[in-house]
Design a protein around this motif. Structure first.
Motif, PDB file in Angstrom:
ATOM      1  N   ALA A  91       0.834  -1.205   0.000  1.00 45.72           N
ATOM      2  CA  ALA A  91       0.000   0.000   0.000  1.00 45.72           C
ATOM      3  C   ALA A  91       0.868   1.254   0.000  1.00 45.72           C
ATOM      4  N   LEU A  92       1.935   1.251   0.775  1.00 43.64           N
ATOM      5  CA  LEU A  92       2.857   2.386   0.781  1.00 43.64           C
ATOM      6  C   LEU A  92       3.513   2.562  -0.588  1.00 43.64           C
ATOM      7  N   MET A  93       3.944   1.459  -1.202  1.00 42.26           N
ATOM      8  CA  MET A  93       4.583   1.553  -2.526  1.00 42.26           C
ATOM      9  C   MET A  93       3.606   2.089  -3.565  1.00 42.26           C
ATOM     10  N   ALA A  94       2.370   1.650  -3.506  1.00 42.01           N
ATOM     11  CA  ALA A  94       1.366   2.139  -4.457  1.00 42.01           C
ATOM     12  C   ALA A  94       1.162   3.642  -4.286  1.00 42.01           C
ATOM     13  N   ARG A  95       1.170   4.114  -3.054  1.00 46.40           N
ATOM     14  CA  ARG A  95       0.998   5.559  -2.815  1.00 46.40           C
ATOM     15  C   ARG A  95       2.204   6.351  -3.303  1.00 46.40           C
ATOM     16  N   LEU A  96       3.414   5.801  -3.105  1.00 45.76           N
ATOM     17  CA  LEU A  96       4.613   6.471  -3.614  1.00 45.76           C
ATOM     18  C   LEU A  96       4.583   6.548  -5.135  1.00 45.76           C
ATOM     19  N   GLU A  97       4.145   5.473  -5.770  1.00 44.72           N
ATOM     20  CA  GLU A  97       4.068   5.486  -7.234  1.00 44.72           C
ATOM     21  C   GLU A  97       3.049   6.514  -7.709  1.00 44.72           C
ATOM     22  N   ARG A  98       1.919   6.615  -7.028  1.00 45.40           N
ATOM     23  CA  ARG A  98       0.932   7.611  -7.409  1.00 45.40           C
ATOM     24  C   ARG A  98       1.505   9.021  -7.265  1.00 45.40           C
ATOM     25  N   GLU A  99       2.256   9.248  -6.206  1.00 45.66           N
ATOM     26  CA  GLU A  99       2.895  10.550  -5.995  1.00 45.66           C
ATOM     27  C   GLU A  99       3.891  10.843  -7.115  1.00 45.66           C
ATOM     28  N   ALA A 100       4.707   9.840  -7.477  1.00 41.30           N
ATOM     29  CA  ALA A 100       5.688  10.024  -8.553  1.00 41.30           C
ATOM     30  C   ALA A 100       4.990  10.335  -9.871  1.00 41.30           C
ATOM     31  N   ARG A 101       3.908   9.624 -10.162  1.00 40.70           N
ATOM     32  CA  ARG A 101       3.161   9.877 -11.401  1.00 40.70           C
ATOM     33  C   ARG A 101       2.522  11.272 -11.379  1.00 40.70           C
ATOM     34  N   ASP A 102       1.972  11.676 -10.225  1.00 35.97           N
ATOM     35  CA  ASP A 102       1.384  13.012 -10.109  1.00 35.97           C
ATOM     36  C   ASP A 102       2.431  14.095 -10.362  1.00 35.97           C
ATOM     37  N   ARG A 103       3.660  13.822  -9.990  1.00 36.99           N
ATOM     38  CA  ARG A 103       4.759  14.779 -10.196  1.00 36.99           C
ATOM     39  C   ARG A 103       5.388  14.637 -11.584  1.00 36.99           C
ATOM     40  N   LEU A 104       4.843  13.717 -12.403  1.00 39.04           N
ATOM     41  CA  LEU A 104       5.324  13.465 -13.765  1.00 39.04           C
ATOM     42  C   LEU A 104       6.776  13.004 -13.788  1.00 39.04           C
ATOM     43  N   LEU A 105       7.179  12.271 -12.754  1.00 42.74           N
ATOM     44  CA  LEU A 105       8.532  11.713 -12.717  1.00 42.74           C
ATOM     45  C   LEU A 105       8.561  10.459 -13.586  1.00 42.74           C
ATOM     46  N   PRO A 106       9.548  10.321 -14.465  1.00 43.73           N
ATOM     47  CA  PRO A 106       9.561   9.192 -15.386  1.00 43.73           C
ATOM     48  C   PRO A 106      10.013   7.875 -14.753  1.00 43.73           C
ATOM     49  N   THR A 107      10.705   7.958 -13.631  1.00 44.50           N
ATOM     50  CA  THR A 107      11.316   6.767 -13.031  1.00 44.50           C
ATOM     51  C   THR A 107      11.313   6.894 -11.520  1.00 44.50           C
ATOM     52  N   MET A 108      11.179   5.757 -10.857  1.00 45.23           N
ATOM     53  CA  MET A 108      11.405   5.678  -9.412  1.00 45.23           C
ATOM     54  C   MET A 108      12.656   4.840  -9.199  1.00 45.23           C
ATOM     55  N   MET A 109      13.495   5.243  -8.261  1.00 47.40           N
ATOM     56  CA  MET A 109      14.723   4.500  -7.953  1.00 47.40           C
ATOM     57  C   MET A 109      14.827   4.309  -6.451  1.00 47.40           C
ATOM     58  N   LEU A 110      15.620   3.327  -6.070  1.00 44.23           N
ATOM     59  CA  LEU A 110      15.850   3.098  -4.650  1.00 44.23           C
ATOM     60  C   LEU A 110      17.169   2.380  -4.430  1.00 44.23           C
TER      61      LEU A 110
END
Length: 151
Positions: A91-110
């Motif tokens: 659930a936390l990862m899904a929320r982070l991905e939604r935040e990244a998409r809302d910010r129009l970030l093309p990639t998530m890294m960790l």
């Protein structure tokens, strides 16, 4: 369980308690030079979106997304031991991905520790794949680097 994920304050006592547990775990597993967690004050920076997972008012997990401009970096992902296996991390990862998409970030890294096997499985299920070091990270033996392209 009625799990919700919402914006939080890393200085909230319940969030701070989980962050301290996470930091203690990382310090017990990895040498100081291989610990890249952000301290609690750093998590309040304007470019960081901090989230908590809640069940009936109880904080079960934390996660943050640092907006690095060209990508979003997953930080401070931690789920209380009692809540592991209940879908809190997903659930936390899904929320982070939604935040990244809302910010129009093309990639998530960790960056994650090489012996954090449950985290590796969570990230792989969320669509992350292994990659090399990024940003200012050294190629530490105890680090695994992953990314997810958001298309």
């Amino acid at each position: 369980m009625s799990l919700t994920v919402e914006r939080g304050d890393p200085r909230d006592p319940a969030a701070m308690a989980l962050l301290r547990q996470s930091h203690a775990l990382m310090e017990s597993l990895f040498p100081p030079e291989d610990n890249f967690f952000l301290d609690i004050d750093a998590l309040t920076a304007p470019h960081i979106a901090f989230f908590v997972a809640l069940n009936e008012g109880q904080t079960l997990g934390t996660a943050a997304l640092a907006d690095k401009g060209a990508y979003g970096e997953v930080k401070s992902m931690f789920v209380s031991e009692a809540a592991r296996g209940l879908g809190v991390g997903a659930a936390l990862m899904a929320r982070l991905e939604r935040e990244a998409r809302d910010r129009l970030l093309p990639t998530m890294m960790l960056e994650t520790g090489n012996v954090l096997y449950a985290a590796h499985r969570l990230y792989a299920r969320a669509g992350f794949t292994k990659r090399g070091p990024f940003g200012d990270y050294p190629a530490a033996a105890s680090s695994i680097f992953m990314e997810k392209r958001l298309g």
